[in-house]
Enzyme design. Structure first.
Site, mmCIF file in Angstrom:
data_model
loop_
_atom_site.group_PDB
_atom_site.id
_atom_site.type_symbol
_atom_site.label_atom_id
_atom_site.label_comp_id
_atom_site.label_asym_id
_atom_site.label_seq_id
_atom_site.Cartn_x
_atom_site.Cartn_y
_atom_site.Cartn_z
ATOM 1 N N ASN A 93 -7.639 -12.897 5.233
ATOM 2 C CA ASN A 93 -8.138 -11.979 4.091
ATOM 3 C C ASN A 93 -9.187 -11.929 3.684
ATOM 4 O OD1 ASN A 93 -6.938 -10.339 1.844
ATOM 5 N ND2 ASN A 93 -8.288 -11.924 0.706
ATOM 6 N N ASP B 78 -0.630 3.995 1.040
ATOM 7 C CA ASP B 78 -1.430 5.355 1.421
ATOM 8 C C ASP B 78 -0.011 4.709 3.430
ATOM 9 O OD1 ASP B 78 -3.316 2.449 2.421
ATOM 10 O OD2 ASP B 78 -1.835 3.035 4.052
ATOM 11 N N ASN C 74 0.933 -1.469 0.120
ATOM 12 C CA ASN C 74 -0.074 -0.158 -0.250
ATOM 13 C C ASN C 74 1.032 1.410 0.066
ATOM 14 O OD1 ASN C 74 -1.906 -1.757 0.466
ATOM 15 N ND2 ASN C 74 -2.318 -1.773 2.921
ATOM 16 N N GLU D 219 -11.888 -13.108 1.305
ATOM 17 C CA GLU D 219 -12.323 -14.388 0.995
ATOM 18 C C GLU D 219 -10.544 -14.883 0.387
ATOM 19 O OE1 GLU D 219 -13.817 -11.916 -1.900
ATOM 20 O OE2 GLU D 219 -12.861 -11.302 -2.607
ATOM 21 N N ALA E 171 -10.811 -7.800 7.476
ATOM 22 C CA ALA E 171 -9.976 -7.013 8.421
ATOM 23 C C ALA E 171 -10.425 -6.810 9.689
ATOM 24 C CB ALA E 171 -8.861 -6.431 7.076
ATOM 25 N N THR F 171 -4.778 -9.276 0.741
ATOM 26 C CA THR F 171 -4.355 -9.413 -0.586
ATOM 27 C C THR F 171 -4.286 -10.290 -1.594
ATOM 28 O OG1 THR F 171 -2.139 -8.826 -2.550
ATOM 29 C CG2 THR F 171 -2.254 -10.331 -0.345
ATOM 30 N N SER F 172 -4.697 -9.962 -2.801
ATOM 31 C CA SER F 172 -5.545 -10.555 -4.065
ATOM 32 C C SER F 172 -4.076 -11.922 -4.155
ATOM 33 C CB SER F 172 -5.263 -10.343 -5.203
ATOM 34 O OG SER F 172 -4.654 -9.116 -5.711
ATOM 35 N N HIS G 264 5.660 -0.551 -2.357
ATOM 36 C CA HIS G 264 4.851 -0.246 -3.813
ATOM 37 C C HIS G 264 5.292 1.412 -3.681
ATOM 38 C CE1 HIS G 264 3.213 -3.557 -5.401
ATOM 39 N NE2 HIS G 264 4.427 -4.393 -5.440
HETATM 40 N N1 APR Z 1 -10.867 -7.168 4.628
HETATM 41 C C1 APR Z 1 -9.730 -7.760 4.051
HETATM 42 N N2 APR Z 1 -9.755 -7.582 2.597
HETATM 43 C C2 APR Z 1 -9.704 -7.051 1.471
HETATM 44 C C3 APR Z 1 -11.024 -6.295 2.354
HETATM 45 C C4 APR Z 1 -11.815 -6.150 3.865
HETATM 46 N N3 APR Z 1 -12.372 -5.144 3.893
HETATM 47 N N4 APR Z 1 -11.782 -6.020 1.267
HETATM 48 C C5 APR Z 1 -11.111 -6.804 0.516
HETATM 49 N N5 APR Z 1 -10.590 -7.202 0.856
HETATM 50 C C6 APR Z 1 -9.159 -8.581 -0.263
HETATM 51 C C7 APR Z 1 -9.390 -9.201 -1.848
HETATM 52 O O1 APR Z 1 -10.575 -9.768 -0.991
HETATM 53 C C8 APR Z 1 -8.954 -8.801 -2.522
HETATM 54 O O2 APR Z 1 -7.913 -10.444 -1.833
HETATM 55 O O3 APR Z 1 -8.152 -7.687 -0.402
HETATM 56 C C9 APR Z 1 -7.836 -7.787 -1.266
HETATM 57 C C10 APR Z 1 -7.425 -6.773 -2.945
HETATM 58 O O4 APR Z 1 -6.502 -7.454 -3.757
HETATM 59 P P1 APR Z 1 -6.115 -6.004 -4.397
HETATM 60 O O5 APR Z 1 -6.906 -5.193 -5.164
HETATM 61 O O6 APR Z 1 -5.675 -6.630 -6.152
HETATM 62 O O7 APR Z 1 -5.054 -5.433 -3.975
HETATM 63 P P2 APR Z 1 -2.994 -5.608 -3.183
HETATM 64 O O8 APR Z 1 -3.012 -6.965 -3.633
HETATM 65 O O9 APR Z 1 -2.857 -4.974 -2.796
HETATM 66 O O10 APR Z 1 -2.925 -5.319 -5.423
HETATM 67 C C11 APR Z 1 -0.962 -5.809 -5.124
HETATM 68 O O11 APR Z 1 -1.771 -3.951 -7.136
HETATM 69 O O12 APR Z 1 -2.371 -2.808 -9.057
HETATM 70 C C12 APR Z 1 -0.852 -3.662 -8.084
HETATM 71 O O13 APR Z 1 0.515 -1.684 -6.987
HETATM 72 C C13 APR Z 1 -0.416 -2.548 -6.612
HETATM 73 O O14 APR Z 1 -0.085 -2.762 -4.810
HETATM 74 C C14 APR Z 1 -1.223 -3.109 -5.538
HETATM 75 C C15 APR Z 1 -0.703 -4.727 -6.004
#
Ligand code: APR
Length: 237
Positions: free
Chosen positions: A202, A94, A92, A204, A220, A177-178, A109
């Site tokens: 997570n 932020d 993140n 899911e 979370a 994170t996804s 990042h």
């Molecule tokens: N609580 C827990 N998990 C959550 C919540 C929540 N309230 N809301 C969403 N999620 C989960 C989703 O299920 C998903 O698995 O958070 C994950 C978000 O995934 P992404 O949107 O792909 O974000 P991220 O994994 O941080 O992306 C990685 O990709 O685009 C680039 O640089 C960017 O740092 C980012 C990187």
């Protein structure tokens, strides 16, 4: 007797979702609203700096108005109270982990609140808008300042430090994170190779869910405080 001595935590956009910041790949997420090849690559910045500056000015403005949630605060509490070493690696950009009180952080990042001058390489705190005409306050060159963000195709920060930590960790926790973007998505495998216990917290199952020995799914703000409570209880059992 602490159960784990060196904990490495990886967070993604999901930990900040309940603070009101969009994730990237959820429904209605950032990559549904913007084409990343237009706003998050070095080529996009060379081609249309105004569009890229506008994208980050918008996100910088949003981050100024949100607050850490119980998940961020639980990780700060863990760092303060756990009798072992902890490194927080976040994807993140932020500053909610800092606002919650975490200290030992790697922003792999980059950070929305920082900019970098491409002329003199100075990295500066910067929460105002930026545009292609902004002067560098250090070298006074015009229009050479960019967001201190790792764009697609660029090398993330702190990879050596993170790799060394992973090799010596005994607990790896992945939160929000996804598991779709490398190298972060490969950290769980490195932790497993080091013999660490691996945990996914997570909403899911992520793309890499099958690599985790322990998983807890839910928002979370619920699963992270619960898991931190469990770690602290066991550390002092
Ligand atoms: N609580 C827990 N998990 C959550 C919540 C929540 N309230 N809301 C969403 N999620 C989960 C989703 O299920 C998903 O698995 O958070 C994950 C978000 O995934 P992404 O949107 O792909 O974000 P991220 O994994 O941080 O992306 C990685 O990709 O685009 C680039 O640089 C960017 O740092 C980012 C990187």
């Amino acid at each position: 007797m602490t159960k784990f001595n060196r904990i490495i935590i990886l967070t993604g956009a999901g930990i900040s979702a309940e603070s009101g910041l969009d994730t990237f790949r959820d429904k209605g997420g950032i990559w549904e609203k913007y084409d990343l090849t237009q706003v998050a690559t070095p080529e996009a910045f060379a081609r249309d700096p105004d569009m890229v500056h506008e994208f980050y000015n918008l996100r910088r403005g949003m981050v100024k108005n949100v607050h850490p949630n119980p998940a961020h605060k639980a990780l700060a509490r863990l760092e303060q109270e756990y009798p072992g070493e902890i490194l927080l690696v976040t994807q993140n950009v932020d500053d909610l982990h800092e606002k919650a009180g975490s200290k030992n952080i790697c922003h792999m990042h980059g950070e929305l609140g920082k900019v970098r001058c491409q002329a003199c390489r100075e990295v500066m705190m910067w929460w105002d808008d930026l545009d292609r005409h902004t002067d560098c306050p250090v070298c006074e060159k015009k229009g050479r300042i960019r967001p201190h963000i790792v764009w697609f195709g660029e090398i993330p920060f702190d990879l050596n430090k993170i790799g060394q930590y992973l090799e010596n960790s005994d607990l790896f926790i992945s939160i929000g994170t996804s598991g779709t973007v490398y190298p972060a998505a490969g950290f769980v495998q490195a932790a497993m190779d080091a013999g660490a216990h691996t945990v996914e917290l997570n909403r899911e199952p992520s793309d890499g869910y099958s690599l985790f020995e322990e998983t807890h799914y839910g928002p979370a703000t619920q699963v992270v405080p619960q898991y931190v409570e469990k770690l602290l209880k066991e550390a002092y059992a």
